[in-house]
Design a protein around this motif. Sequence first.
Motif, short mmCIF file in Angstrom:
data_model
loop_
_atom_site.label_atom_id
_atom_site.label_comp_id
_atom_site.label_asym_id
_atom_site.label_seq_id
_atom_site.Cartn_x
_atom_site.Cartn_y
_atom_site.Cartn_z
N GLU A 1 2.91 0.05 -14.04
CA GLU A 1 1.99 0.64 -13.07
C GLU A 1 2.74 1.19 -11.86
O GLU A 1 2.29 2.12 -11.21
CB GLU A 1 0.93 -0.38 -12.63
CG GLU A 1 -0.05 -0.76 -13.72
CD GLU A 1 -0.86 0.40 -14.26
OE1 GLU A 1 -1.08 1.40 -13.54
OE2 GLU A 1 -1.27 0.33 -15.43
N THR A 2 3.89 0.62 -11.57
CA THR A 2 4.70 1.11 -10.45
C THR A 2 5.51 2.35 -10.83
O THR A 2 5.59 3.29 -10.04
CB THR A 2 5.66 -0.01 -9.98
OG1 THR A 2 4.87 -1.13 -9.57
CG2 THR A 2 6.52 0.47 -8.81
N PRO B 1 -4.80 2.74 -13.56
CA PRO B 1 -4.47 1.77 -14.60
C PRO B 1 -5.51 1.72 -15.71
O PRO B 1 -6.69 1.98 -15.50
CB PRO B 1 -4.43 0.44 -13.85
CG PRO B 1 -5.22 0.65 -12.61
CD PRO B 1 -5.14 2.11 -12.29
N ARG C 1 3.40 -4.87 -17.43
CA ARG C 1 2.31 -4.00 -16.98
C ARG C 1 2.49 -3.63 -15.51
O ARG C 1 2.35 -2.48 -15.13
CB ARG C 1 0.96 -4.71 -17.18
CG ARG C 1 -0.21 -3.89 -16.72
CD ARG C 1 -1.43 -4.80 -16.48
NE ARG C 1 -2.38 -4.11 -15.65
CZ ARG C 1 -2.35 -4.05 -14.32
NH1 ARG C 1 -1.41 -4.65 -13.65
NH2 ARG C 1 -3.25 -3.38 -13.65
N GLN C 2 2.84 -4.61 -14.70
CA GLN C 2 3.03 -4.40 -13.27
C GLN C 2 4.17 -3.39 -13.04
O GLN C 2 4.03 -2.48 -12.21
CB GLN C 2 3.36 -5.75 -12.64
CG GLN C 2 3.47 -5.78 -11.14
CD GLN C 2 3.62 -7.23 -10.68
OE1 GLN C 2 2.85 -8.10 -11.06
NE2 GLN C 2 4.64 -7.48 -9.88
N ASP D 1 -7.34 -3.56 -15.26
CA ASP D 1 -7.37 -4.05 -13.89
C ASP D 1 -7.53 -5.56 -13.99
O ASP D 1 -8.61 -6.06 -14.26
CB ASP D 1 -8.56 -3.40 -13.15
CG ASP D 1 -8.57 -3.75 -11.67
OD1 ASP D 1 -7.57 -4.29 -11.17
OD2 ASP D 1 -9.59 -3.45 -11.02
N ALA E 1 3.06 4.97 -14.46
CA ALA E 1 1.61 4.88 -14.52
C ALA E 1 0.95 6.21 -14.88
O ALA E 1 1.49 7.28 -14.62
CB ALA E 1 1.06 4.41 -13.18
#
Length: 161
Positions: free
Chosen positions: A103-104, A112, A99-100, A115, A107
């Motif tokens: 998101e970078t 997002p 996910r991280q 959260d 995304a």
Amino acid sequence: MKWLEMSTENCTVQRTLDLVGEKWTLLILRDAFNGVRRFDDFRHHVGLSEAVLAGRLRKLVAAEILHTVPYQEQGSRTRHEYRLTRKGRDLWPILVALRQWGETYVADPEGPVLDIRHSACGAPVHVVVECSGEHGALTPVEVTVLPGPAARRHTCDDRCR
């Protein structure tokens, strides 16, 4: 022994991917971490056919990543919920890391979908690879990768040609 000299036949990354590396399996796990427990809820939320979902759930139960818990609604037959085992819960950092990364790099421009925050203080949660000697976060260029006790020398076969 250098990386290209090592056999990958007993690689733990490969073994892990054999269990959870398929897209639908990761999405089922994502939903399980977010509280989905029942077959129909997985099917509707993930968008899988019954046959594919049943196969993935069977594989996760056989691997002891999920376990089943019976339940029965009034006037209906007994069914089973799917719950994460400790082995399954230990996959959480992998999903948070995916996910991280997403998101970078991929995304949604609106922000997002999830959260993730620490319940106690409200700070955002993120995954970090760090040194067990308490030297903090590391990047790939700051580590040395050495052959482990199960490392085997690569032998050339038809794959080498």
